[in-house]
Design an enzyme around this catalytic site. Sequence first.
Site, PDB file in Angstrom:
ATOM      1  N   LYS A  33       2.023  14.172 -13.394  1.00  0.00           N
ATOM      2  CA  LYS A  33       1.061  13.220 -12.827  1.00  0.00           C
ATOM      3  C   LYS A  33      -0.149  13.958 -12.253  1.00  0.00           C
ATOM      4  O   LYS A  33      -0.068  15.154 -11.948  1.00  0.00           O
ATOM      5  CB  LYS A  33       1.734  12.383 -11.741  1.00  0.00           C
ATOM      6  CG  LYS A  33       2.132  13.170 -10.500  1.00  0.00           C
ATOM      7  CD  LYS A  33       2.945  12.312  -9.529  1.00  0.00           C
ATOM      8  CE  LYS A  33       3.365  13.154  -8.333  1.00  0.00           C
ATOM      9  NZ  LYS A  33       4.379  12.486  -7.513  1.00  0.00           N
ATOM     10  N   TYR A 243     -26.437  28.357   3.262  1.00  0.00           N
ATOM     11  CA  TYR A 243     -26.842  27.249   4.137  1.00  0.00           C
ATOM     12  C   TYR A 243     -26.517  27.577   5.591  1.00  0.00           C
ATOM     13  O   TYR A 243     -25.417  28.040   5.896  1.00  0.00           O
ATOM     14  CB  TYR A 243     -26.102  25.971   3.752  1.00  0.00           C
ATOM     15  CG  TYR A 243     -26.582  25.354   2.466  1.00  0.00           C
ATOM     16  CD1 TYR A 243     -27.865  24.823   2.365  1.00  0.00           C
ATOM     17  CD2 TYR A 243     -25.741  25.288   1.366  1.00  0.00           C
ATOM     18  CE1 TYR A 243     -28.299  24.243   1.186  1.00  0.00           C
ATOM     19  CE2 TYR A 243     -26.160  24.710   0.174  1.00  0.00           C
ATOM     20  CZ  TYR A 243     -27.439  24.196   0.093  1.00  0.00           C
ATOM     21  OH  TYR A 243     -27.855  23.623  -1.061  1.00  0.00           O
TER      22      TYR A 243
HETATM   23  C1  LIG Z   1       5.595  13.394  -7.374  1.00  0.00           C
HETATM   24  C2  LIG Z   1       6.973  12.897  -7.487  1.00  0.00           C
HETATM   25  C3  LIG Z   1       8.045  13.781  -7.743  1.00  0.00           C
HETATM   26  C4  LIG Z   1       7.902  15.276  -7.764  1.00  0.00           C
HETATM   27  O1  LIG Z   1       8.088  15.793  -6.452  1.00  0.00           O
HETATM   28  P1  LIG Z   1       7.976  17.373  -6.170  1.00  0.00           P
HETATM   29  O2  LIG Z   1       8.201  17.464  -4.697  1.00  0.00           O
HETATM   30  O3  LIG Z   1       6.601  17.784  -6.534  1.00  0.00           O
HETATM   31  O4  LIG Z   1       9.014  18.035  -6.988  1.00  0.00           O
HETATM   32  C5  LIG Z   1       9.294  13.225  -7.978  1.00  0.00           C
HETATM   33  N1  LIG Z   1       9.484  11.879  -7.934  1.00  0.00           N
HETATM   34  C6  LIG Z   1       8.482  11.014  -7.649  1.00  0.00           C
HETATM   35  C7  LIG Z   1       8.765   9.567  -7.594  1.00  0.00           C
HETATM   36  C8  LIG Z   1       7.194  11.498  -7.406  1.00  0.00           C
HETATM   37  O5  LIG Z   1       6.217  10.633  -7.095  1.00  0.00           O
END
Ligand SMILES: *Cc1c(COP(=O)(O)O)cnc(C)c1O
Length: 335
Positions: A33, A243
Amino acid sequence: MATITLNRSNYYHNLNQFVLKTGSKDKIAIVLKDNAYGHGILEMAKLSSEFGLKRAVVRKVNEAKLIDTLFEDIIILGGEVEPNPKYSYAINSLEQLKTLPKDAKIELKIDTGMHRNGIAMDEIDAALSIIKQKEINLNGIMSHYASADELGSEYFFQLQNFRTAKAKTLEAGFENVRFHIDNSAGAIRCSAFEFDLVRLGIGAYGYNHMDDSFDDFTLKPVLNLYAKRVATRALEKGQRVGYGGEFIAPKDMLVSTYDVGYGDGWRRGNALNPFITADSGAILGRVSMDFISLEGDKKEVCVMEGAMSAARHFQTITYEITCALHADIPRKIVD
Ligand SMILES: *Cc1c(COP(=O)(O)O)cnc(C)c1O
């Protein structure tokens, strides 16, 4: 142009660590994601598939469409539901269950204690009866830990609730349903992996955020950030840089400008407490939209090697540092 390198051998090292934990590549659903936590979804999907992973997790259907030829099975955590035999949608409420399009495949999400998403423990029976009645394709039952990386009882409370949810589902006569609650931290801390999948995110990218009290579990950061030199000038003692002129040369020195800035997702931070780059010392003065200044005249500098140093410096988590890196920075796979 700034560049991100993705280290294949480090990535495979991390995946192998989780294969050892779970017992099988088939039990890993790689979480891609948000542009693979900023690493680059296409590159990370390709590396994952070459390693032999068959399952992925994304947030939205448009991400699934980018990578679905590489995987057998994709869990989609939110957004619009477009039925596809490879896609399984996380469903968070009874309302959502009632309005699902025909042929949708789902992972029913249970709120075991995080209180963010998912149906309540006392709604499970109602959900299962809607699923039966509407002949919805129940592919999985899932939940999510709030704090598997911290010592404390919350983890065990959620685990116990999830076991109850599993028992209820099996009692209701559902077969061929998979059960998954673990994220990286859940998989790292368990001694015997109990469920069908780990939804593996941050650990695959090389970061172990566990409390120090847990056993060592060595992971290697996949991503480095580099920037190229744009210009060099010789400063005299007392001249200022950038800056606000917040850096004042303490001596005659050579200073170069490099092509990364907050416009690329790098943190602007505070010039009075500068970030120390991996190989070229402190950032001098303020970070601009597209540039930073560093001492010396190297053609290319490594701004950060992995995101842990930046996460510590900017008082955040590695997730936020890597996710912020813009998708148009070129990614290069290295060994
Ligand atoms: C992002 C996510 C994960 C992954 O979690 P990590 O701590 O990065 O391993 C697993 N399950 C869900 C539902 C998530 O949203």
